[in-house]
Design a protein around this motif. Structure first.
Motif, PDB file in Angstrom:
ATOM      1  N   ILE A 194       0.838  -1.174   0.208  1.00 40.13           N
ATOM      2  CA  ILE A 194      -0.088  -0.038  -0.041  1.00 40.13           C
ATOM      3  C   ILE A 194       0.953   1.263  -0.005  1.00 40.13           C
ATOM      4  CG2 ILE A 194      -1.748   1.157   1.432  1.00 40.13           C
ATOM      5  CD1 ILE A 194      -2.981  -1.429   2.400  1.00 40.13           C
ATOM      6  N   HIS A 195       1.921   1.268   0.867  1.00 46.61           N
ATOM      7  CA  HIS A 195       2.840   2.267   1.020  1.00 46.61           C
ATOM      8  C   HIS A 195       3.355   2.570  -0.562  1.00 46.61           C
ATOM      9  CE1 HIS A 195       5.800   5.301   2.018  1.00 46.61           C
ATOM     10  NE2 HIS A 195       6.804   4.489   1.522  1.00 46.61           N
ATOM     11  N   LEU A 196       4.007   1.604  -1.117  1.00 41.67           N
ATOM     12  CA  LEU A 196       4.668   1.699  -2.422  1.00 41.67           C
ATOM     13  C   LEU A 196       3.728   2.407  -3.318  1.00 41.67           C
ATOM     14  CD1 LEU A 196       7.025  -1.471  -2.803  1.00 41.67           C
ATOM     15  CD2 LEU A 196       7.703   0.835  -2.428  1.00 41.67           C
ATOM     16  N   ALA A 197       2.618   1.885  -3.385  1.00 41.89           N
ATOM     17  CA  ALA A 197       1.725   2.056  -4.540  1.00 41.89           C
ATOM     18  C   ALA A 197       1.211   3.448  -4.151  1.00 41.89           C
ATOM     19  CB  ALA A 197       0.340   1.105  -4.605  1.00 41.89           C
ATOM     20  N   ASP A 198       0.988   3.967  -2.967  1.00 43.23           N
ATOM     21  CA  ASP A 198       0.590   5.327  -2.672  1.00 43.23           C
ATOM     22  C   ASP A 198       1.426   6.315  -2.656  1.00 43.23           C
ATOM     23  OD1 ASP A 198      -2.026   4.301  -1.838  1.00 43.23           O
ATOM     24  OD2 ASP A 198      -1.808   4.765   0.137  1.00 43.23           O
ATOM     25  N   SER A 199       2.666   5.842  -2.630  1.00 46.61           N
ATOM     26  CA  SER A 199       3.645   6.932  -2.711  1.00 46.61           C
ATOM     27  C   SER A 199       4.230   7.212  -4.264  1.00 46.61           C
ATOM     28  CB  SER A 199       4.967   6.735  -1.789  1.00 46.61           C
ATOM     29  OG  SER A 199       5.472   5.316  -1.880  1.00 46.61           O
ATOM     30  N   ARG A 205     -12.739  -1.377  -0.688  1.00 51.82           N
ATOM     31  CA  ARG A 205     -12.681  -2.509  -1.336  1.00 51.82           C
ATOM     32  C   ARG A 205     -11.353  -2.945  -1.142  1.00 51.82           C
ATOM     33  NH1 ARG A 205     -15.372  -3.374  -7.061  1.00 51.82           N
ATOM     34  NH2 ARG A 205     -16.848  -2.220  -5.589  1.00 51.82           N
ATOM     35  N   PHE A 206     -10.402  -1.925  -1.715  1.00 53.53           N
ATOM     36  CA  PHE A 206      -8.907  -2.084  -1.875  1.00 53.53           C
ATOM     37  C   PHE A 206      -8.410  -2.690  -0.573  1.00 53.53           C
ATOM     38  CE2 PHE A 206      -4.705   0.133  -1.416  1.00 53.53           C
ATOM     39  CZ  PHE A 206      -4.067  -0.938  -2.245  1.00 53.53           C
ATOM     40  N   LEU A 207      -8.675  -1.785   0.665  1.00 51.42           N
ATOM     41  CA  LEU A 207      -7.992  -1.879   1.947  1.00 51.42           C
ATOM     42  C   LEU A 207      -8.627  -3.147   2.487  1.00 51.42           C
ATOM     43  CD1 LEU A 207      -8.218   1.716   3.199  1.00 51.42           C
ATOM     44  CD2 LEU A 207      -6.257   0.614   2.425  1.00 51.42           C
ATOM     45  N   PRO A 258      -5.902   2.576  -5.495  1.00 50.71           N
ATOM     46  CA  PRO A 258      -6.966   3.955  -5.710  1.00 50.71           C
ATOM     47  C   PRO A 258      -6.635   4.884  -4.763  1.00 50.71           C
ATOM     48  CG  PRO A 258      -7.814   1.871  -4.682  1.00 50.71           C
ATOM     49  CD  PRO A 258      -6.572   1.334  -5.001  1.00 50.71           C
ATOM     50  N   ALA A 259      -6.901   6.164  -5.206  1.00 47.71           N
ATOM     51  CA  ALA A 259      -6.490   7.299  -4.201  1.00 47.71           C
ATOM     52  C   ALA A 259      -7.477   7.004  -3.028  1.00 47.71           C
ATOM     53  CB  ALA A 259      -7.137   8.341  -4.917  1.00 47.71           C
ATOM     54  N   TRP A 260      -6.930   7.803  -1.938  1.00 45.35           N
ATOM     55  CA  TRP A 260      -7.827   7.564  -0.531  1.00 45.35           C
ATOM     56  C   TRP A 260      -9.353   7.929  -0.526  1.00 45.35           C
ATOM     57  CZ3 TRP A 260     -10.464  11.270   2.017  1.00 45.35           C
ATOM     58  CH2 TRP A 260     -10.211  12.776   1.532  1.00 45.35           C
ATOM     59  N   ASP A 261      -9.499   9.206  -1.539  1.00 47.78           N
ATOM     60  CA  ASP A 261     -11.043   9.234  -1.593  1.00 47.78           C
ATOM     61  C   ASP A 261     -11.668   8.627  -2.863  1.00 47.78           C
ATOM     62  OD1 ASP A 261      -9.532  10.716  -3.716  1.00 47.78           O
ATOM     63  OD2 ASP A 261     -10.594  12.442  -3.390  1.00 47.78           O
TER      64      ASP A 261
END
Ligand SMILES: N[C@@H](CCC(=O)N[C@@H](CS)C(=O)NCC(=O)O)C(=O)O
Length: 217
Positions: A73-78, A95-97, A86-89
């Motif tokens: 999650i960190h690698l994808a988000d950064s 579903r992703f989380l 998918p973006a946080w919003d």
């Protein structure tokens, strides 16, 4: 301090999901390979990750991350340009989380016993029973996931690959192996096959998790 990502990993292990994510992102990284369970659980590894497990990732800042789902999650988000989460919003974010955590907590954690059943029992017959029960439990988890999630496109969240697809493709290579996974969650079979066939990952699969004769189980 800054530098490349450093992945502590092993062939065929959960680190391959991290290696795949970094390959898709195109970030500079290097591998510290651990060739055996003894090396993974040995003193040198304990100095990196006191849990004596891989994957472990050292970030360019020097900070250590463990726990595969958090790392992915960190690698994808950064690297938002990679489109790997998918973006946080985004409406897809819950579903992703949910399924990232499900895969880590409900499935991956069981391999601590499944891989080394001597950790809970000395008698071979009890170990065999424990392995069979754990394998059945993992099959149940995949069945429940398949019943709850319909792929939104070629991949779970749409037509673009995400780290959730990568994670699923790697974890489903283990017991009850891919044939067990396909039987438990037939609607997810094409998703993991699409990850297997992702051209940007062909070299990594060949090197780190090869599709050898009988690999599906
Ligand atoms: N919760 C950890 C689990 C990692 C894990 O179990 N890794 C296995 C390799 S796939 C390992 O290091 N096993 C060593 C052992 O069984 O002690 C994660 O999600 O990263």
């Amino acid at each position: 301090m800054s530098g490349d990502y450093v992945v502590y990993g092993a062939k065929g292990s959960g680190s391959v999901a991290i290696e795949a994510a970094l390959t898709l992102i195109g970030a500079p990284w290097r591998l510290v390979d651990r060739a055996s369970l003894a090396e993974i659980t040995g003193e040198e590894m304990a100095r990196v990750n006191p849990m004596r497990q891989i994957p472990a990732l050292v970030l360019p800042s020097g900070e250590l991350m463990t726990e595969s789902a958090a790392i992915l999650i960190h690698l994808a988000d950064s690297h938002p340009g990679s489109g790997l989460s998918p973006a946080w919003d985004s409406p897809l974010r819950p579903r992703f989380l949910r399924w990232m955590s499900f895969a880590a907590a409900q499935v991956y954690s069981l391999f601590w016993l499944l891989d080394v059943p001597g950790r809970i029992a000395d008698q071979p017959a009890v170990q065999d029973l424990a392995k069979a029960r754990l394998e059945a439990r993992i099959g149940d988890c995949w069945r429940i996931m398949g019943e709850q999630v319909q792929p939104a496109g070629r991949f779970l969240l749409g037509d673009e690959i995400s780290v959730l697809d990568v994670y699923l493709a790697v974890l489903s290579r283990w017991e009850p192996r891919r044939k067990g996974f396909y039987a438990a969650a037939p609607n997810l079979a094409e998703v993991v096959r699409a990850v297997d066939a992702e051209p940007r990952l062909a070299g990594l699969w060949a090197e780190r998790m090869p599709f050898r004769e009988g690999w599906e189980g």
